[in-house]
Design a protein around this motif. Structure first.
Motif, mmCIF file in Angstrom:
data_model
loop_
_atom_site.group_PDB
_atom_site.id
_atom_site.type_symbol
_atom_site.label_atom_id
_atom_site.label_comp_id
_atom_site.label_asym_id
_atom_site.label_seq_id
_atom_site.Cartn_x
_atom_site.Cartn_y
_atom_site.Cartn_z
ATOM 1 N N UNK A 172 -8.389 -9.519 -5.979
ATOM 2 C CA UNK A 172 -7.354 -8.883 -5.162
ATOM 3 C C UNK A 172 -6.124 -8.728 -6.047
ATOM 4 N N UNK A 173 -5.708 -7.487 -6.285
ATOM 5 C CA UNK A 173 -4.600 -7.241 -7.224
ATOM 6 C C UNK A 173 -3.371 -6.664 -6.543
ATOM 7 N N UNK A 174 -3.405 -6.468 -5.234
ATOM 8 C CA UNK A 174 -2.242 -5.915 -4.557
ATOM 9 C C UNK A 174 -2.487 -5.745 -3.071
ATOM 10 N N UNK A 175 -1.467 -5.254 -2.375
ATOM 11 C CA UNK A 175 -1.552 -5.004 -0.942
ATOM 12 C C UNK A 175 -1.245 -3.539 -0.661
ATOM 13 N N UNK A 176 -1.856 -3.010 0.391
ATOM 14 C CA UNK A 176 -1.565 -1.655 0.861
ATOM 15 C C UNK A 176 -1.370 -1.708 2.367
ATOM 16 N N UNK A 177 -0.739 -0.675 2.887
ATOM 17 C CA UNK A 177 -0.544 -0.613 4.336
ATOM 18 C C UNK A 177 -1.894 -0.561 5.036
ATOM 19 N N UNK A 178 -1.976 -1.197 6.184
ATOM 20 C CA UNK A 178 -3.229 -1.194 6.930
ATOM 21 C C UNK A 178 -3.593 0.249 7.314
ATOM 22 N N UNK A 179 -4.832 0.589 7.121
ATOM 23 C CA UNK A 179 -5.284 1.955 7.396
ATOM 24 C C UNK A 179 -5.342 2.824 6.160
ATOM 25 N N UNK A 180 -4.692 2.383 5.055
ATOM 26 C CA UNK A 180 -4.751 3.121 3.792
ATOM 27 C C UNK A 180 -6.030 2.746 3.055
ATOM 28 N N UNK A 181 -6.843 3.734 2.736
ATOM 29 C CA UNK A 181 -8.102 3.476 2.033
ATOM 30 C C UNK A 181 -8.268 4.489 0.897
ATOM 31 N N UNK A 182 -9.139 4.154 -0.040
ATOM 32 C CA UNK A 182 -9.409 5.065 -1.149
ATOM 33 C C UNK A 182 -9.961 4.322 -2.347
ATOM 34 N N UNK A 183 -10.345 5.069 -3.356
ATOM 35 C CA UNK A 183 -10.909 4.489 -4.577
ATOM 36 C C UNK A 183 -10.283 5.151 -5.793
ATOM 37 N N UNK A 184 -10.170 4.376 -6.881
ATOM 38 C CA UNK A 184 -9.712 4.890 -8.167
ATOM 39 C C UNK A 184 -10.663 4.369 -9.234
ATOM 40 N N UNK A 185 -11.285 5.293 -9.946
ATOM 41 C CA UNK A 185 -12.256 4.919 -10.980
ATOM 42 C C UNK A 185 -11.783 5.519 -12.290
ATOM 43 N N UNK A 186 -11.638 4.657 -13.287
ATOM 44 C CA UNK A 186 -11.222 5.117 -14.620
ATOM 45 C C UNK A 186 -12.202 4.558 -15.647
ATOM 46 N N UNK A 187 -12.682 5.419 -16.522
ATOM 47 C CA UNK A 187 -13.662 4.930 -17.507
ATOM 48 C C UNK A 187 -13.452 5.589 -18.861
ATOM 49 N N UNK A 188 -13.875 4.869 -19.902
ATOM 50 C CA UNK A 188 -13.858 5.340 -21.278
ATOM 51 C C UNK A 188 -15.316 5.508 -21.720
ATOM 52 N N UNK A 189 -15.723 6.720 -22.030
ATOM 53 C CA UNK A 189 -17.110 6.962 -22.445
ATOM 54 C C UNK A 189 -17.412 6.210 -23.742
ATOM 55 N N UNK A 190 -18.618 5.684 -23.839
ATOM 56 C CA UNK A 190 -19.035 4.910 -25.010
ATOM 57 C C UNK A 190 -19.370 5.860 -26.154
ATOM 58 N N UNK A 191 -18.563 5.855 -27.203
ATOM 59 C CA UNK A 191 -18.762 6.777 -28.315
ATOM 60 C C UNK A 191 -19.966 6.403 -29.183
ATOM 61 N N UNK A 192 -20.560 5.226 -28.954
ATOM 62 C CA UNK A 192 -21.816 4.888 -29.623
ATOM 63 C C UNK A 192 -22.986 5.658 -29.006
ATOM 64 N N UNK A 193 -22.813 6.090 -27.778
ATOM 65 C CA UNK A 193 -23.865 6.818 -27.061
ATOM 66 C C UNK A 193 -23.729 8.315 -27.279
#
Length: 691
Positions: A172-193
């Protein structure tokens, strides 16, 4: 290699290890195409939420450090524990193959995600992946390295990483207002692949975002490119409330014959699928599905066919059962209508073929159904058999109603459509008859080549080159400069017809256009046959001035509209003649040196370099206004001789740009031209006007 082969030679790849070992099976390739496919997998999950009615905005960010982030405001990935695995929903989604909410659990009615491998495959092929979920009033977070959950010491992908040993932790890294939902996805592609030159293409990403916004009315998709630094952020937002009708208008390359028609309908079908029982056994069960069909289409004055097909908003570029059903429905109805109007249309016993009907058609076909069958993870072909008949029935029913309508507009447009498809049929039959007649003729009896063509001697198509030159003066010089063994010359007089808004008959009756088509010898339009082309390279050689650029653009538009396979095959080039000739004076008896430059910038750089070296040159510097001003040896050395010339290969995008410029500046639609002139007036340099 050894002849021995026993059980200890076998390998069992567990979990995401299989993805890293054979990535091509899941994303198609490890070049830019595969890299972009990973982005689509994450974006499509967010779009599936929007399709289910959750979230009205998706943000896609290309960060300066090479990472990609996708944000949505949907329900958020489940954070509670999945009972079978004992893992949180976030970890299940990103670490387990064939796991997700799209296997018939009721969370999604129709979605593009089917195999449950998209997010986990992206995770497996990433050097680092961070996910944050807003749900239940809290912000939950988890990080992965090569698909393994753990904790990074810093924000960079190469920061020290500590994998979880006994149990994973969803922090758990923070709080949001009740009813607020969503996702955040951040990635770094593997340059070995991925290969070294694999890169995220903003144009491709924007095109896909625009396409998705057309397919999901009301959804806003924002694409933000921060790779150029804080001062060069590129952000574009896409939202279209008109849906696929707007999409058709955007795609259409020609003037309209009919309005954009919308054909919609739905039907149910049954299929037998394995269903997981409470006991853990998979039991074949007959289930009832509902398939929704939505088609927008219109016919235009041209002959190009532009179709886009989608299943649950996933593009199916190689078609499938829905596209087969669509074409079958069109064939069925239009053949029936032509037969019923045979006397008015004067068709005799000739039959329409599919190409006659598809000529000039712009269409967007979408179907929505639960758990569609695709061929492979890349989902390029829809395979659900029952969809074919459903689409055929919907198209047949809706078009029949359109042809039976008593409204004046409908009657006028359906009559124009029948006239168009019959004209295409007659043109096809006429072209085939002409080709057969030409084949029967003896080459000595008749030559269809223009008299002004100065042909080459070789019969080797790959070696031969056709130079299309501007004017007879340039032709005279070029004849002396060419190698007649493999270089042919065709002069054109001035500016050819603007084929962007001319009809096919006007184009064919134009002497210059007809001469070019006859010389190349492969036909034009739908009957164009690349194998029949007489030359391996087509080189446009025009003056290095505004008129020369104008002529080159006109020629490109002709090739793009009527001989496009030549451009797609990389056979069309633009010659690059020099602008200036600088004669550098050498001391003593040493002969002077001749240097050619190809732009004003290059000339000034050369002269500055000569000044620094205390070298002199003959004044004035010669400025070539046209090819005819060159001597034959100069033209050969700079523009025609393979040893020293410079050619610019024309890509399809170049020709598309030429066509769009002509549509804007010389097309029949006045409003965009006026808007362009007004908006561009501030950028005009009044000093450059020769008046």
């Amino acid at each position: 290699m050894t002849a021995e082969y026993s059980a200890h030679h076998l390998q069992v790849l567990e979990g995401l290890e299989a993805v890293r070992k054979r990535p091509g099976m899941y994303i198609g390739s490890t070049d830019s195409r595969g890299l972009m496919h990973c982005v689509w997998e994450i974006i499509d999950n967010a779009v599936d939420e929007a399709l289910a009615g959750f979230g009205e905005r998706i943000d896609i960010v290309l960060h300066a450090d090479g990472s990609v982030e996708v944000r949505d405001r949907a329900r958020g990935i489940p954070v509670d524990v999945e009972p079978r695995t004992g893992l949180t929903g976030v970890e299940v989604v990103f670490t387990k193959l064939h796991a997700g909410g799209k296997f018939g659990g009721g969370s999604y009615g129709a979605s593009g995600g089917l195999h449950g491998v998209g997010a986990s495959v992206v995770n497996a092929l990433s050097e680092r992946l961070d996910v944050e979920v807003d749900r239940g009033g809290k912000t939950w977070a988890m990080s992965f390295r090569h698909g393994e959950p753990g904790v990074f010491a810093g924000p960079e992908p190469d920061s020290a990483f500590t994998p979880f040993e006994r149990s994973s932790e969803l922090r758990v890294v923070g709080k949001v207002a009740r009813g607020v939902t969503g996702s955040r996805i951040r990635y770094w592609a593997d340059r070995q692949i991925f290969t070294k030159d694999a890169a995220f293409h903003l144009d491709e990403l924007s095109q896909r975002a625009r396409q998705t916004a057309f397919l999901v009315p009301g959804l806003e998709i924002v694409v933000r490119d921060e790779r150029g630094g804080a001062d060069e952020v590129d952000e574009t937002s896409y939202r279209f409330d008109g849906g696929i009708s707007e999409f058709v208008e955007f795609l259409a390359p020609d003037a309209a014959v009919t309005d954009t028609w919308r054909l919609t309908g739905a039907a149910t079908f049954t299929e037998t699928v394995p269903v997981l029982q409470a006991s853990g056994a998979m039991v074949p069960t007959e289930v009832e599905r509902e398939c929704h069909v939505d088609v927008a289409l219109r016919w235009g004055t041209g002959y190009e066919t532009v179709t886009r097909s989608f299943a649950n908003i996933i593009a199916t570029p190689k078609g499938g059962t829905h596209q087969q059903g669509f074409e079958q429905g069109l064939m069925k109805i239009l053949r029936t209508q032509v037969e019923q109007n045979a006397r008015r249309l004067k068709v005799g016993n000739d039959k329409l073929e599919k190409d006659d009907i598809l000529a000039g058609l712009t269409a967007v076909l979408t179907v929505r159904l639960p758990e569609p069958q695709f061929e492979g993870q890349t989902k390029e072909v829809l395979g659900t058999p029952a969809v074919r008949q459903i689409v055929t029935n919907v198209v047949s029913r809706e078009l029949t109603a359109r042809f039976a309508s008593t409204k004046r507009d409908d009657k006028t447009q359906t009559a124009l459509l029948l006239d168009k498809v019959v004209a295409e049929m007659k043109a096809r039959i006429s072209a085939r008859t002409h080709k057969e007649t030409q084949r029967r003729k003896n080459a000595l009896e008749s030559s269809s080549l223009p008299a002004k063509l100065a042909d080459c001697r070789t019969n080797d198509v790959a070696e031969s080159e056709l130079f299309i030159v501007e004017g007879d003066s340039a032709l005279g010089t070029a004849k002396l400069a060419r190698n007649s063994e493999y270089q042919a010359l065709l002069p054109i007089r001035g500016k050819i017809l603007n084929v962007q808004k001319a009809s096919i008959s006007d184009m064919l009756s134009n002497a210059e256009c007809a001469a070019i088509i006859q010389t190349i010898g492969a036909g034009s339009g739908r009957s164009f046959d690349l194998a029949g082309a007489r030359y391996g390279k087509i080189i446009l050689m025009s003056d290095a001035d505004v008129d020369g650029a104008h002529i080159r653009t006109l020629l490109l538009t002709l090739f793009f509209r009527y001989m496009r396979p030549l451009i797609e095959d990389g056979r069309v080039y633009a010659a690059v003649p020099p602008l200036h000739r600088v004669i550098v004076v050498n001391p003593g008896s040493k002969p002077n040196e001749t240097i050619y430059t190809y732009s004003e910038k290059e000339l000034h750089a050369l002269l500055a370099k000569l000044r620094r070296s205390n070298r002199r040159w003959q004044e004035p510097v010669q400025r070539y206004k046209g090819l005819g001003e060159m001597d034959a040896d100069q033209l050969a050395e700079t523009t025609m001789d393979r040893a020293g010339r410079l050619l610019r290969r024309v890509q399809v995008t170049d020709a598309e740009a030429a066509a769009s410029v002509f549509e804007l500046l010389m097309g029949s639609d006045v409003a965009p031209r006026r808007e362009f002139i007004v908006s561009s007036s501030d950028a005009l340099d009044r000093e450059s006007i020769d008046a």
